[in-house]
Write a protein that holds these residues in place. Sequence first.
Motif, PDB file in Angstrom:
ATOM      1  N   ASP A  97       0.958  -1.234  -0.067  1.00 16.14           N
ATOM      2  CA  ASP A  97       0.008  -0.132  -0.080  1.00 16.14           C
ATOM      3  C   ASP A  97       0.948   1.098   0.044  1.00 16.14           C
ATOM      4  N   VAL A  98       0.783   2.143  -1.059  1.00 12.72           N
ATOM      5  CA  VAL A  98       1.664   3.284  -1.110  1.00 12.72           C
ATOM      6  C   VAL A  98       0.388   4.449  -1.161  1.00 12.72           C
ATOM      7  N   VAL A  99       0.977   5.430  -0.044  1.00 10.84           N
ATOM      8  CA  VAL A  99       0.072   6.752  -0.110  1.00 10.84           C
ATOM      9  C   VAL A  99       1.043   7.860  -1.021  1.00 10.84           C
ATOM     10  N   VAL A 100       0.524   8.237  -1.932  1.00 12.23           N
ATOM     11  CA  VAL A 100       1.358   9.273  -2.777  1.00 12.23           C
ATOM     12  C   VAL A 100       1.160  10.378  -2.310  1.00 12.23           C
ATOM     13  N   SER A 101       1.867  11.228  -1.625  1.00 17.99           N
ATOM     14  CA  SER A 101       1.513  12.478  -1.026  1.00 17.99           C
ATOM     15  C   SER A 101       2.520  13.773  -1.140  1.00 17.99           C
ATOM     16  N   GLY A 102       2.674  14.514  -0.303  1.00 18.18           N
ATOM     17  CA  GLY A 102       3.712  15.398  -0.380  1.00 18.18           C
ATOM     18  C   GLY A 102       3.571  16.159   1.281  1.00 18.18           C
ATOM     19  N   GLY A 103       3.588  17.591   1.135  1.00 16.50           N
ATOM     20  CA  GLY A 103       2.793  18.362  -0.133  1.00 16.50           C
ATOM     21  C   GLY A 103       1.769  17.705  -0.650  1.00 16.50           C
ATOM     22  N   ASP A 104       1.462  18.101  -1.786  1.00 12.76           N
ATOM     23  CA  ASP A 104       0.104  17.752  -2.447  1.00 12.76           C
ATOM     24  C   ASP A 104       0.494  17.352  -4.020  1.00 12.76           C
ATOM     25  N   VAL A 105      -0.321  15.983  -4.237  1.00 15.53           N
ATOM     26  CA  VAL A 105       0.201  15.644  -5.569  1.00 15.53           C
ATOM     27  C   VAL A 105      -0.280  16.490  -6.623  1.00 15.53           C
ATOM     28  N   ALA A 106      -1.256  17.427  -6.572  1.00 15.23           N
ATOM     29  CA  ALA A 106      -1.591  18.387  -7.544  1.00 15.23           C
ATOM     30  C   ALA A 106      -0.586  19.422  -7.790  1.00 15.23           C
ATOM     31  N   ASN A 107       0.453  19.470  -7.096  1.00 11.06           N
ATOM     32  CA  ASN A 107       1.716  20.232  -7.299  1.00 11.06           C
ATOM     33  C   ASN A 107       2.827  19.654  -8.240  1.00 11.06           C
ATOM     34  N   VAL A 108       2.493  18.241  -8.564  1.00 19.58           N
ATOM     35  CA  VAL A 108       3.568  17.458  -9.269  1.00 19.58           C
ATOM     36  C   VAL A 108       3.119  17.747 -10.740  1.00 19.58           C
ATOM     37  N   PRO A 109       3.779  18.007 -11.685  1.00 23.03           N
ATOM     38  CA  PRO A 109       3.692  18.181 -13.084  1.00 23.03           C
ATOM     39  C   PRO A 109       2.821  16.966 -13.527  1.00 23.03           C
ATOM     40  N   TRP A 110       1.700  17.029 -14.297  1.00 19.24           N
ATOM     41  CA  TRP A 110       1.039  15.708 -14.365  1.00 19.24           C
ATOM     42  C   TRP A 110       2.068  14.521 -15.157  1.00 19.24           C
ATOM     43  N   PRO A 111       2.804  14.857 -16.101  1.00 20.91           N
ATOM     44  CA  PRO A 111       3.444  13.911 -16.587  1.00 20.91           C
ATOM     45  C   PRO A 111       4.506  13.064 -15.722  1.00 20.91           C
ATOM     46  N   GLN A 112       4.923  13.822 -14.689  1.00 21.65           N
ATOM     47  CA  GLN A 112       5.820  13.479 -13.726  1.00 21.65           C
ATOM     48  C   GLN A 112       5.113  12.335 -12.921  1.00 21.65           C
ATOM     49  N   LEU A 113       4.129  12.882 -12.588  1.00 25.63           N
ATOM     50  CA  LEU A 113       3.222  12.145 -11.763  1.00 25.63           C
ATOM     51  C   LEU A 113       2.437  11.009 -12.321  1.00 25.63           C
ATOM     52  N   GLU A 114       2.179  10.950 -13.444  1.00 27.86           N
ATOM     53  CA  GLU A 114       1.660   9.776 -14.216  1.00 27.86           C
ATOM     54  C   GLU A 114       2.698   8.812 -14.289  1.00 27.86           C
ATOM     55  N   THR A 115       3.891   9.290 -14.676  1.00 27.98           N
ATOM     56  CA  THR A 115       5.048   8.237 -14.751  1.00 27.98           C
ATOM     57  C   THR A 115       5.485   7.571 -13.518  1.00 27.98           C
ATOM     58  N   PHE A 116       5.317   8.350 -12.331  1.00 28.10           N
ATOM     59  CA  PHE A 116       5.672   7.669 -11.110  1.00 28.10           C
ATOM     60  C   PHE A 116       4.575   6.550 -10.831  1.00 28.10           C
ATOM     61  N   LEU A 117       3.176   6.865 -11.041  1.00 28.54           N
ATOM     62  CA  LEU A 117       2.138   6.189 -10.669  1.00 28.54           C
ATOM     63  C   LEU A 117       2.303   4.716 -11.536  1.00 28.54           C
ATOM     64  N   MET A 118       2.667   4.945 -12.820  1.00 31.81           N
ATOM     65  CA  MET A 118       2.862   3.726 -13.610  1.00 31.81           C
ATOM     66  C   MET A 118       4.039   3.076 -13.189  1.00 31.81           C
ATOM     67  N   ARG A 119       4.915   3.478 -12.726  1.00 33.77           N
ATOM     68  CA  ARG A 119       6.076   2.680 -12.237  1.00 33.77           C
ATOM     69  C   ARG A 119       5.689   2.039 -10.988  1.00 33.77           C
TER      70      ARG A 119
END
Length: 451
Positions: free
Chosen positions: A202-224
């Motif tokens: 189980d991974v909680v992806v947070s920060g800060g707030d994921v809304a401040n991660v540029p979407w391409p970076q966030l999507e790449t991390f989630l796909m990984r």
Amino acid sequence: MQPYAYQRHELVEPDWRRLPGWRDVTRDEWESAQWQRAHCVKNINQLRTVYGDLITADFYDDLALDQATQATMSMLVPPHMINTMVPTGEITDKTLRADPVRRYMLPVASDRLTDFPSHPHATRDSLHEHDMWVAEGLTHRYPTKVLAELLSTCPQYCGHCTRMDLVGNSTPSVAKLKLTLKPVDRYDAMINYLKGQPGVRDVVVSGGDVANVPWPQLETFLMRLLNIDTIRDIRLATKALAGLPQHWLQPTVVEGLERVARTAARRGVNLAIHTHVNHAQSLTPLVARAAHTALEVGVRDVRNQGVLMRGVNATAADLLDLCFALQGEAGILPYYFYMCDMIPNAEHWRVAVWQAQQLQHDIMGYLPGYATPRIVCDVPFVGKRWVHMVTDYDRERGITYWTKNYRTSIEDSSMDLDRTYPYYDPIDTLPASGIAKWRAEAQLPLVAYAG
């Protein structure tokens, strides 16, 4: 006559044009994430521009004093969130001071307690998340779950932020820690650690707030993450769903979220969004649209993790109004209400454990069982515990004792699982004899949190 009478209230978007600074703002501008971010209120002069002559210098002076002396978070409030403060009726110093959203988004000095504004055991990282980093930003606290802090910024800064030691800009009273690695290196280190930890699911992806991660970076991390077979739950933590819903309605974000959701469903992974709404007036049609859009593109659940705070929501009626609005109007599942953590200058927000227990009792039986939130205490070195799980309670001194059934990543097999861990009620909620005992122990040094 019931203690609480349910009445449906359909969500309404307050008219932002009632505020002098936004009289000429069009709907297209208001619903633009770019416009919202560009017009966030970051200082008192900008707030004056928004409110014009509606608010007097007394309020701004009170706000300035807090920013200079006690605020643990810098000022950053999106227009959407300001618009939910005093959403109806006349806007005056009195109504703004009394507003529940204002009380935690724009705290003023007169809100704080003068006697014990911080508990003697308050710390800037009260949950010891930084101590449990296994890679920069990756907290391995529970046996099967980790917290991935991808960045240290948010679209908005809440005064009660539990991660005030890292998140946001430094304030005169708090010099913030800094993430040092480049994002790509930080994400690589997280992924590499998780590949070697088959016990983490189980991974909680947070920060800060994921809304401040540029979407391409966030999507790449989630796909990984989705490429790691042992990961079965992914939760995206974002207050921006409520504070800046325009972000989650952008076509590029919606389309990208759909790609991630479809991949998660195909691989049998539960993808959820966790947001943070503390009062019913924060829920607007735009927030509901953002939540429903996430569900429509395949996110399994949108859940709410609020924080229980005096002056904001610490009554049964406030909690029930919020939960009915979340579940019935916005499609957001009421999940947790956390007791506000023991960070500096937060005593005026925190409630005692016995008060939280009473609130849990008082909200039972009104909501559907699946939408009845649990009120939890996040006990240092223990984790989230339902407020009725106390092992022992010294009501006079306001000390509860808790047990746990696992070891954190900084404890080895020699650590005794039979020990108890303390948690402390706000001193001003204690009987006079208890307050006197804390005063007599004043030689116990207040925890330093600046620098």
